[in-house]
Scaffold this active site. Structure first.
Site, PDB file in Angstrom:
ATOM      1  N   LYS A 192      18.143 126.014  24.522  1.00  0.00           N
ATOM      2  CA  LYS A 192      18.698 125.370  23.325  1.00  0.00           C
ATOM      3  C   LYS A 192      20.125 125.844  23.146  1.00  0.00           C
ATOM      4  O   LYS A 192      20.403 126.822  22.451  1.00  0.00           O
ATOM      5  CB  LYS A 192      17.854 125.695  22.087  1.00  0.00           C
ATOM      6  CG  LYS A 192      18.173 124.765  20.907  1.00  0.00           C
ATOM      7  CD  LYS A 192      17.871 123.318  21.234  1.00  0.00           C
ATOM      8  CE  LYS A 192      18.195 122.372  20.113  1.00  0.00           C
ATOM      9  NZ  LYS A 192      17.953 120.972  20.463  1.00  0.00           N
ATOM     10  N   SER A 384      15.808 115.861  21.203  1.00  0.00           N
ATOM     11  CA  SER A 384      15.611 116.759  20.076  1.00  0.00           C
ATOM     12  C   SER A 384      15.037 115.994  18.880  1.00  0.00           C
ATOM     13  O   SER A 384      13.912 115.508  18.946  1.00  0.00           O
ATOM     14  CB  SER A 384      16.924 117.471  19.741  1.00  0.00           C
ATOM     15  OG  SER A 384      16.667 118.767  19.233  1.00  0.00           O
TER      16      SER A 384
END
Length: 582
Positions: A192, A384
């Protein structure tokens, strides 16, 4: 201060008056312009697809589009990808269409749109009708689309920029340090990397691994199709690109990537020959936008409907731009209650965004899915938060080149403590009732206890994200965690790890929705309605009044800027990268 307010109000009033005068002028011009022509398709026509034309998520017919009568004015209208694909499919069996001519092949469009157009052109070719392409320049992305053609011609001075796939990440920590800005990043997910460019001066090993794998996968997804169409090996294509062997138009011919070099007059004569006409004036040619008007019409007699919800843009907590709960929640509820809507297709083209509105939208879609089929189509990006809202659908279609996954969570807060002290030489003094009352105020860094509190929130939301995906995709939470960690996958990879069901475009999703609902005769409704330039102008005029008070009061202006930066704190599910085909 009153004088400044009065001055700004007068200026604003003048702009509003000019805007209204502009609208009145447009209305007068519109009234004087002839009614929209009835488009007919002549026998033995060539369907001309100008790849320089704007392709978008939805078709937009802009009343302020002056490109047809103002020289060099760019068009503000666009052709929706679904309409474009439906038109190509219709042309395959249309006796009036002899072949397709692709022009302006060096133009730039989304790689996902190119993939959906390429698939439609492949289906067109199976009808026995040819596709001819002509380019004055080629990039890797534009050549990927052109390579579907039976014959590819290029200008003899064509500039060829077939260089591969790249992404560039600008790391900002050093310059932020100079201004005393310290970004505090709290995240979950090895990959991430959203926010990494604010806290580091160079790329991390995990981030480099992820990005290298992604550009390689995107190259492979397109290169396989090119090599199959042109009957060359992937190894040969890699070698030619790496060694810059495709430098000139003649290089392209020698490599078997282009069939011949022609001037504009030369390609026109080729079209004359292929169409069987005597001269150029006898060639019947119809552009894609006009062909859509002539052949792709809404069946208003059909009672049953398939609704397409276009989730296009970043997921935001409020406002009318991007994907917001205040826009999408009522749309989803209305479609759930509408008995004439038999199935819904969610078209996602989003990098993600704020968690809270994403969860609200996902919950509304879950309720809708209990009553009617929900099918998902991914565009350029469904990562996401974009994956969050769609993971539970009955079926997910993705393009091979779609960026998806990025199942991870982060929170980022700026601290301006050093900026105030060392740069601005001001001393913010906070009086608080409790120890953490000013947490996240930007006047100071988070302490350890506050960082731990944010990390706890991030972990909780990550676990929820994992469970959403596990339940929606029929996987165990442990398996989802393995393929998550914030890693971005392209569509072809996502298929192999069960994040999507099938490689296909928006039309494939609509066709499957019709089958799921048992529909043969139906019409399509699109939501939210596409905005043209006039709609955007009216929105601008409606919000202009609020700007007067803000900009006329320096204190209010500073407060507004401070609050807008402060509002960026929060927890996000978002992917930060764009990949370029060059």
């Amino acid at each position: 201060m009153k004088f400044l307010k009065s001055l700004l109000a007068a200026i604003l009033g003048s702009f509003i008056a000019l805007g209204l005068l502009f609208l009145l002028t447009i209305g007068m011009i519109g009234a004087l312009m002839p009614a929209e022509e009835t488009v007919t398709v002549a026998p033995s026509s060539i369907l001309k697809i100008d790849l320089g034309a704007s392709i978008g998520e939805q078709t937009v017919s802009d009343p302020l589009d002056f490109s047809s009568f103002v020289p060099y004015a760019g068009s503000t209208s666009s052709i929706g990808i679904l309409d474009a694909v439906k038109a190509i499919d219709y042309a395959a069996t249309d006796p009036a269409i002899k072949f397709i001519y692709l022009t302006n092949c060096g133009a730039s469009n989304s790689i996902a749109y190119r993939e959906e157009l390429r698939s439609a052109l492949e289906r067109f070719r199976t009808s026995g009708k040819p596709v001819i392409a002509y380019g004055d320049n080629f990039s890797f992305g534009s050549y990927y689309l052109a390579s579907v053609a039976d014959k590819i011609y290029a200008d003899e001075f064509a500039m060829n920029n077939i260089l591969g796939v790249s992404t560039t990440i600008i790391f900002l920590k050093d310059i932020l340090d100079r201004f005393g800005v310290e970004m505090q990043l709290i995240r979950h997910g090895k990959y991430k990397s959203a926010g990494e460019q604010f806290i580091a001066s160079d790329i991390s090993d995990a981030n480099r691994e992820q990005n290298q794998a992604m550009v390689d996968a995107l190259w492979d997804a397109a290169a396989v199709s090119i090599c199959k169409s042109r009957e060359i090996s992937p190894e040969d294509l890699d070698r030619m690109v790496n060694n810059l062997e495709l430098n000139t138009a003649q290089d392209m011919v020698d490599a078997g990537l282009v069939d011949g070099l022609l001037t504009v007059n030369g390609i026109e004569q080729e079209l004359v020959t292929l169409s069987g006409a005597k001269n150029l004036k006898d060639v019947k040619m119809i552009t894609l936008d006009k062909y859509i008007k002539a052949r792709i019409r809404t069946n208003f007699k059909a009672k049953d409907k398939i609704a397409i919800i276009y989730a296009d843009g970043q997921i935001n907590p409020n406002g009318s731009d991007g994907i917001t709960e205040e826009v999408f929640q009522p749309i989803i509820r209305d479609l759930r209650a509408d008995s004439t809507v038999k199935a819904v297709v969610l078209r996602v083209n989003s990098p993600g965004g704020s968690v809270q509105p994403a969860e609200i939208i996902r919950t509304e879609l879950e309720l809708l899915q209990q009553e009617k089929p929900l099918i998902v189509s991914y565009g350029t990006m469904a990562a996401s938060g974009g994956y969050w809202i769609s993971a539970g659908a009955d079926k997910i279609y993705s393009n091979s080149t779609t960026l998806t996954g990025s199942i991870g969570v982060f929170s980022m807060l700026p601290s301006l403590e050093k900026t105030f002290k060392d740069i601005a030489h001001v001393n913010p003094v906070t009086v608080r009732s409790h120890r953490h009352a000013d947490m996240g105020s930007m006047t100071r860094k988070l302490d350890r206890q506050e960082v731990a509190a944010f990390q706890e929130q991030v972990e909780m939301i990550y676990d929820h994200f994992i469970n959403i995906v596990a339940e929606g995709r029929g996987l165990t939470p442990e398996r989802v965690d393995e393929i998550a960690q914030g890693r971005v996958w392209c569509g072809s990879e996502a298929l192999g790890i069960d994040l999507v069901n099938e490689i296909g475009g928006l039309k494939d999703a609509v066709d499957y929705a019709a089958v799921s609902a048992g529909l043969e005769d139906y019409r399509i409704e699109a939501w939210p309605k596409a905005k043209n330039s006039l709609d955007k102008l009216m929105e601008g005029l409606n919000t202009a009044g609020a700007a007067v008070e803000t900009f006329s009061d320096p204190e209010q202006l500073m407060e507004s800027l401070f609050q807008s930066v402060k509002a960026e704190k929060g927890i996000y599910a978002r992917v930060p990268y764009i990949y370029y085909f060059e």
